[in-house]
Enzyme design. Sequence first.
Site, mmCIF file in Angstrom:
data_model
loop_
_atom_site.group_PDB
_atom_site.id
_atom_site.type_symbol
_atom_site.label_atom_id
_atom_site.label_comp_id
_atom_site.label_asym_id
_atom_site.label_seq_id
_atom_site.Cartn_x
_atom_site.Cartn_y
_atom_site.Cartn_z
ATOM 1 C CE LYS A 52 2.474 -6.531 5.421
ATOM 2 N NZ LYS A 52 3.789 -7.039 5.008
ATOM 3 N NE ARG A 150 11.298 -5.138 3.785
ATOM 4 C CZ ARG A 150 10.028 -5.405 3.507
ATOM 5 N NH1 ARG A 150 9.403 -4.735 2.551
ATOM 6 N NH2 ARG A 150 9.356 -6.322 4.160
ATOM 7 C CG HIS A 179 9.556 -10.814 3.187
ATOM 8 N ND1 HIS A 179 8.467 -11.605 2.899
ATOM 9 C CD2 HIS A 179 9.150 -9.536 2.931
ATOM 10 C CE1 HIS A 179 7.453 -10.838 2.503
ATOM 11 N NE2 HIS A 179 7.845 -9.579 2.498
ATOM 12 N NE ARG A 234 6.552 -14.276 6.440
ATOM 13 C CZ ARG A 234 7.741 -14.639 5.933
ATOM 14 N NH1 ARG A 234 8.381 -15.687 6.403
ATOM 15 N NH2 ARG A 234 8.288 -13.936 4.954
ATOM 16 C CE1 TYR A 277 -12.390 23.456 -6.075
ATOM 17 C CE2 TYR A 277 -11.876 21.201 -5.459
ATOM 18 C CZ TYR A 277 -12.377 22.448 -5.129
ATOM 19 O OH TYR A 277 -12.840 22.678 -3.864
ATOM 20 C CB CYS A 324 -13.147 17.281 -5.085
ATOM 21 S SG CYS A 324 -13.642 17.992 -6.662
ATOM 22 C CG MET A 325 -10.641 16.466 0.916
ATOM 23 S SD MET A 325 -10.429 17.766 2.146
ATOM 24 C CE MET A 325 -9.016 18.660 1.505
ATOM 25 C CG ASP A 326 -14.767 16.726 1.037
ATOM 26 O OD1 ASP A 326 -14.082 16.059 1.816
ATOM 27 O OD2 ASP A 326 -14.735 17.971 0.970
HETATM 28 C C1 LIG Z 1 3.623 -8.285 4.315
HETATM 29 C C2 LIG Z 1 4.432 -9.463 4.569
HETATM 30 C C3 LIG Z 1 4.001 -10.741 4.153
HETATM 31 C C4 LIG Z 1 2.794 -10.952 3.282
HETATM 32 O O1 LIG Z 1 3.096 -10.548 1.956
HETATM 33 P P1 LIG Z 1 2.027 -10.700 0.780
HETATM 34 O O2 LIG Z 1 2.761 -10.301 -0.431
HETATM 35 O O3 LIG Z 1 0.919 -9.754 1.118
HETATM 36 O O4 LIG Z 1 1.588 -12.111 0.801
HETATM 37 C C5 LIG Z 1 4.749 -11.831 4.552
HETATM 38 N N1 LIG Z 1 5.870 -11.693 5.291
HETATM 39 C C6 LIG Z 1 6.331 -10.471 5.665
HETATM 40 C C7 LIG Z 1 7.581 -10.358 6.444
HETATM 41 C C8 LIG Z 1 5.640 -9.329 5.311
HETATM 42 O O5 LIG Z 1 6.103 -8.118 5.687
#
Ligand SMILES: *Cc1c(COP(=O)(O)O)cnc(C)c1O
Length: 386
Positions: A52, A150, A179, A234, A277, A324-326
């Site tokens: 992601k 969540r 999760h 995961r 700055y 700075c920004m750049d």
């Molecule tokens: C981001 C995410 C993960 C991976 O989590 P890490 O801490 O980066 O291993 C696994 N499952 C779900 C639902 C997530 O949103």
Amino acid sequence: MLCHHGGTMVLRTDTATHRAETLIDLGAISHNVQLLAARATEHGAATMVVVKADGYGHGAVPVAKAALRGGATWLGTAAIDEALQLREAGITAPILTWLYVPGEDFAGAIAADIDLAVSSIDGLRLVEAAARQAGKPARVHLKVDTGLTRNGAQPADWADLVKHALASDEVRPLAIWSHLASADEPGHENIDLQATRFDEAYRACKEFGWNPLRHLANSAATLTRPDLYFDIVRPGVAAYGLNPIPGLDDGGLIPAMSFRSVVALVKRVPAGEGVSYGHSWTTPRDTTLALVPVGYADGIPRSLSGRFQVVLGGRPRDVVGRVCMDQIVVDLGDDTASIGDEVLVFGPGTQGEQTAQDWADRLGTIHYEIVCGMGRSRVRRTYVDG
Ligand SMILES: *Cc1c(COP(=O)(O)O)cnc(C)c1O
């Protein structure tokens, strides 16, 4: 060297350092995934690598390919368009996606064989309507909220969700999942509490005569809790070589991202001059300063001002004054540098450079936020396969 621009990979013949460049080591990603997948395999589990947020700022498509090369057999993304991007790149591995807003292209996802997470009956109805539109059933992973609070169905609503999903002609329930909230704190009581609730959710499925696949473990749990691997792990951040539990022996993960720039100007400045700055830093003596053309618009947090170093000319040097920004300014003392010299801003730490973890420690945040913040449009991504 491979260079990535707007979704296509091109082979670069020049190796000149760009103004602002993340260097992504795909070999490191494959290596990290190999380590994680070896743990999973030992316990009979498959590995879903989470890509992601454009692969945590590393580039989702190249990362996904490197992960599959390293032994991942699943990919995960938050949004449907992220998953569709992987399909458009020719990736055929199973992909799970889990975070939606109204108007989402569920039918497109189903048509592209993308698995959908479902957390409520309302969500199930949306997926069913899309499946009718797509003309084929949707593969769904039912999500139970075991305590992160969540996404996911509350335990009280779980049996009803399972019953509806099992009775539906438009969905193929494949897995249940959840999760963890506190996996990065091994031994935390939340972990076992969530595991218990996950088990209760599983037993409810069995009572309906359904024996689903199960997945729960993020990176931290993949490194510390083999008892929670179930059928699929995961991991996200660990695949990028970042240790989710700083200080834990991670078995040799290699950070895949470096960030570098070049010297744009070198000059001698007398003692007593304010730099950048607000003049938060004043030259304490005559000194040589190098100007480096990267700043907060390229992902270097401004709040790091006065608190970090870069490697220039083979050793760490203080970055002085405000970010700075750049631009940033580097103090070389009585050393010198030439325009075009490489500046290593952060990386795996093998050349004396700071790491994403070092920045996170100074900023009171996590390395996830650092690497995700480096994927700016004007920062070039270059892929190496080290
Ligand atoms: C981001 C995410 C993960 C991976 O989590 P890490 O801490 O980066 O291993 C696994 N499952 C779900 C639902 C997530 O949103």
